[in-house]
Design a protein around this motif. Structure first.
Motif, short mmCIF file in Angstrom:
data_model
loop_
_atom_site.label_atom_id
_atom_site.label_comp_id
_atom_site.label_asym_id
_atom_site.label_seq_id
_atom_site.Cartn_x
_atom_site.Cartn_y
_atom_site.Cartn_z
N SER A 101 -2.50 72.23 -10.23
CA SER A 101 -3.73 72.51 -9.61
C SER A 101 -3.19 72.54 -8.06
CB SER A 101 -5.03 71.17 -9.65
OG SER A 101 -6.22 72.05 -9.26
N SER A 102 -3.44 73.27 -7.17
CA SER A 102 -3.17 73.17 -5.29
C SER A 102 -1.87 72.88 -5.62
CB SER A 102 -4.39 72.31 -5.29
OG SER A 102 -5.68 72.51 -5.42
N ALA A 103 -0.86 73.23 -5.95
CA ALA A 103 0.28 72.50 -6.26
C ALA A 103 0.97 74.34 -5.29
CB ALA A 103 1.42 72.87 -7.44
N CYS A 104 2.16 74.14 -4.15
CA CYS A 104 2.56 75.19 -3.80
C CYS A 104 3.50 75.44 -4.41
CB CYS A 104 3.12 74.40 -2.30
SG CYS A 104 3.60 75.61 -0.76
N LEU A 105 3.88 76.93 -4.87
CA LEU A 105 4.96 77.27 -5.73
C LEU A 105 5.46 78.30 -4.43
CD1 LEU A 105 3.75 77.60 -9.26
CD2 LEU A 105 4.89 76.24 -8.12
N SER A 106 5.57 78.20 -3.38
CA SER A 106 6.20 79.70 -2.57
C SER A 106 7.72 79.50 -1.87
CB SER A 106 5.83 79.36 -1.31
OG SER A 106 5.55 78.37 -0.25
N ASP A 107 8.27 80.21 -2.50
CA ASP A 107 9.95 80.76 -2.40
C ASP A 107 10.47 79.97 -3.39
OD1 ASP A 107 9.63 82.75 -0.43
OD2 ASP A 107 9.26 80.81 1.20
N THR A 108 9.99 79.57 -5.01
CA THR A 108 9.95 78.45 -6.31
C THR A 108 11.41 79.90 -6.27
OG1 THR A 108 7.85 78.85 -7.24
CG2 THR A 108 8.62 77.06 -5.96
N THR A 109 12.16 79.55 -6.98
CA THR A 109 12.93 80.20 -8.08
C THR A 109 12.67 80.40 -9.50
OG1 THR A 109 15.00 80.23 -6.48
CG2 THR A 109 15.13 80.37 -8.86
N VAL A 110 11.74 80.93 -10.55
CA VAL A 110 11.69 80.48 -12.05
C VAL A 110 12.36 81.17 -12.60
CG1 VAL A 110 9.15 79.40 -10.67
CG2 VAL A 110 9.56 81.41 -11.12
N ARG A 111 13.47 81.41 -12.47
CA ARG A 111 13.61 82.49 -13.92
C ARG A 111 14.02 81.64 -15.31
NH1 ARG A 111 17.36 84.00 -10.02
NH2 ARG A 111 18.44 81.36 -9.81
N GLU A 112 13.23 81.91 -15.99
CA GLU A 112 13.02 81.82 -17.40
C GLU A 112 12.35 80.10 -17.41
OE1 GLU A 112 16.92 82.03 -20.05
OE2 GLU A 112 17.64 83.65 -18.69
N ALA A 113 11.43 79.91 -16.86
CA ALA A 113 10.80 78.78 -16.95
C ALA A 113 10.20 78.94 -17.59
CB ALA A 113 9.96 77.85 -15.41
N ILE A 114 9.06 77.71 -18.24
CA ILE A 114 8.11 77.97 -19.23
C ILE A 114 6.54 77.55 -18.49
CG2 ILE A 114 7.28 77.69 -21.90
CD1 ILE A 114 10.33 77.33 -22.36
N PHE A 115 5.82 78.11 -18.46
CA PHE A 115 4.45 77.60 -18.10
C PHE A 115 2.91 77.66 -18.89
CE2 PHE A 115 7.17 78.67 -13.81
CZ PHE A 115 6.22 77.37 -13.48
N LYS A 116 3.42 77.61 -20.42
CA LYS A 116 3.01 78.25 -21.57
C LYS A 116 1.86 76.73 -21.17
CE LYS A 116 2.33 78.27 -26.25
NZ LYS A 116 3.83 78.27 -27.71
N ARG A 117 0.43 77.16 -21.32
CA ARG A 117 -0.32 76.65 -21.00
C ARG A 117 -0.71 75.39 -20.13
NH1 ARG A 117 0.81 76.08 -26.63
NH2 ARG A 117 1.34 73.63 -26.30
N ALA A 118 0.06 75.93 -19.04
CA ALA A 118 0.21 74.84 -17.46
C ALA A 118 -1.71 75.38 -16.95
CB ALA A 118 1.57 75.29 -16.58
N ARG A 119 -1.83 74.43 -16.44
CA ARG A 119 -2.75 74.61 -15.59
C ARG A 119 -2.82 74.87 -14.03
NH1 ARG A 119 -4.58 71.17 -19.96
NH2 ARG A 119 -2.98 69.45 -18.38
N MET A 120 -3.30 76.45 -13.50
CA MET A 120 -2.89 76.44 -12.06
C MET A 120 -4.34 76.45 -11.56
SD MET A 120 0.91 78.36 -12.38
CE MET A 120 2.06 77.84 -13.95
N PRO A 121 -5.42 75.95 -11.66
CA PRO A 121 -6.69 76.32 -11.10
C PRO A 121 -6.68 75.95 -10.04
CG PRO A 121 -6.77 74.19 -12.22
CD PRO A 121 -5.53 75.03 -11.98
N ARG A 122 -7.10 76.66 -8.93
CA ARG A 122 -7.43 77.17 -7.48
C ARG A 122 -8.47 75.98 -7.18
NH1 ARG A 122 -3.68 80.15 -3.96
NH2 ARG A 122 -2.59 81.54 -5.81
#
Length: 122
Positions: A101-122
């Motif tokens: 939640s409210s994490a900044c992910l700008s300009d990240t490299t996420v090749r093959e990263a897993i975000f299964k059931r990750a919570r990303m509400p704004r």
């Protein structure tokens, strides 16, 4: 691989000194370490190396992880609410069930990263 609390504290202190002046400290390299359930909330870990680190259920809320290398890190169920991950390399990292939640992910490299059931509400 584990690390003692005093060694971890010393590593983080040296990293903070390195961020201010590279001649006065050293970059934190926590690669391959098991840091499950540890509390890094608000910690300045920008540009640290966490390749293959295990941070299951760790508290990284509001941590500065910008420019960090977290390739293949296991960050399942970790709390990264408000964390700054801008410019970080998250390739092949596992964020399953993590709280972003409210994490900044700008300009990240996420090749093959897993975000299964990750919570990303704004």
């Amino acid at each position: 691989m584990a690390i003692t609390a005093s060694d971890l504290w010393e590593t983080l202190r040296a990293h903070e000194a390195w961020l201010l002046n590279p001649r006065n400290g050293r970059r934190a390299d926590l690669s391959g370490l098991t840091l499950n359930d540890d509390d890094f909330s608000g910690t300045k870990l920008n540009r640290a190396v966490l390749v293959g680190a295990t941070l299951l259920d760790a508290n990284l809320a509001n941590a500065d992880l910008s420019g960090t290398n977290m390739e293949r890190a296991d960050v399942q169920r970790a709390n990264l609410a408000g964390a700054d991950l801008s410019g970080a390399d998250l390739s092949s990292a596992d964020f399953s069930g993590a709280w972003l939640s409210s994490a900044c992910l700008s300009d990240t490299t996420v090749r093959e990263a897993i975000f299964k059931r990750a919570r990303m509400p704004r």
